[in-house]
Design a protein around this motif. Structure first.
Motif, PDB file in Angstrom:
ATOM      1  N   ASP A   1       0.807  -1.220   0.000  1.00 25.62           N
ATOM      2  CA  ASP A   1       0.000   0.000   0.000  1.00 25.62           C
ATOM      3  C   ASP A   1       0.844   1.275   0.000  1.00 25.62           C
ATOM      4  O   ASP A   1       0.299   2.382  -0.056  1.00 25.62           O
ATOM      5  CB  ASP A   1      -0.916   0.014   1.230  1.00 25.62           C
ATOM      6  N   THR A   2       2.145   1.144   0.071  1.00 25.28           N
ATOM      7  CA  THR A   2       3.015   2.319   0.096  1.00 25.28           C
ATOM      8  C   THR A   2       2.954   3.035  -1.248  1.00 25.28           C
ATOM      9  O   THR A   2       3.057   2.394  -2.293  1.00 25.28           O
ATOM     10  CB  THR A   2       4.471   1.884   0.369  1.00 25.28           C
ATOM     11  N   PRO A   3       2.756   4.352  -1.262  1.00 27.34           N
ATOM     12  CA  PRO A   3       2.725   5.084  -2.533  1.00 27.34           C
ATOM     13  C   PRO A   3       4.045   4.918  -3.290  1.00 27.34           C
ATOM     14  O   PRO A   3       5.108   4.792  -2.682  1.00 27.34           O
ATOM     15  CB  PRO A   3       2.521   6.543  -2.117  1.00 27.34           C
ATOM     16  N   PRO A   4       3.992   4.927  -4.626  1.00 23.57           N
ATOM     17  CA  PRO A   4       5.195   4.686  -5.440  1.00 23.57           C
ATOM     18  C   PRO A   4       6.320   5.693  -5.162  1.00 23.57           C
ATOM     19  O   PRO A   4       7.488   5.335  -5.160  1.00 23.57           O
ATOM     20  CB  PRO A   4       4.718   4.806  -6.879  1.00 23.57           C
ATOM     21  N   GLU A   5       5.942   6.968  -4.899  1.00 22.68           N
ATOM     22  CA  GLU A   5       6.998   7.959  -4.668  1.00 22.68           C
ATOM     23  C   GLU A   5       7.766   7.693  -3.363  1.00 22.68           C
ATOM     24  O   GLU A   5       8.934   8.006  -3.253  1.00 22.68           O
ATOM     25  CB  GLU A   5       6.436   9.393  -4.681  1.00 22.68           C
TER      26      GLU A   5
END
Length: 141
Positions: A132-136
């Motif tokens: 769930d960690t954002p790509p950035e």
């Protein structure tokens, strides 16, 4: 031109040997029951090994123990009704019914269909590989 004969595969018999236990009373019912059972087609009646027992052998596709014992009870014979006999009888009825049911089930390759089912379920299910960690934030150095 000669045509090859098509072979119909022979179906192996499913032989069952069972012992039918009768009550002590009325006396003399076991020889009469043996005579009655010997009149049924495709049913072999064995010589008794005990006083109250009649041995039978049959192909499961022709007869079931439930049918044989039902015919005996319809004729007025008294089968043993102890708890152990009832439990063994119920188990045999269930096993034979299940075997007959499985004979009617069409053969299908389980490996292929099982793997496809697991693949489709895996694709639709949020599993442990999901992050769930954002790509950035994942690319932050």
């Amino acid at each position: 031109m000669k045509r090859a004969a098509t072979r119909v595969p022979e179906v192996a018999p499913i032989r069952k040997q069972r012992a039918i236990l009768f009550t002590r009373f009325p006396p003399g019912q076991v020889p009469e029951a043996r005579d009655f059972l010997s009149t049924i087609d495709r049913l072999a009646v064995d010589a008794p090994s005990q006083d109250r027992v009649v041995g039978v052998a049959y192909d499961l596709r022709d007869h079931t123990l439930e049918e044989i014992e039902g015919a005996l009870e319809d004729q007025g014979y008294h089968l043993d009704n102890t708890l152990m006999s009832k439990m063994m009888r119920a188990l045999i009825y269930y096993v034979e019914e299940t075997q007959l049911h499985n004979l009617d089930t069409p053969h299908r390759p389980l490996k292929r269909s099982q793997s496809e089912a697991y693949t489709h379920a895996w694709e639709r299910h949020p599993h442990g590989d999901h992050d769930d960690t954002p790509p950035e934030w994942r690319e932050y150095k």
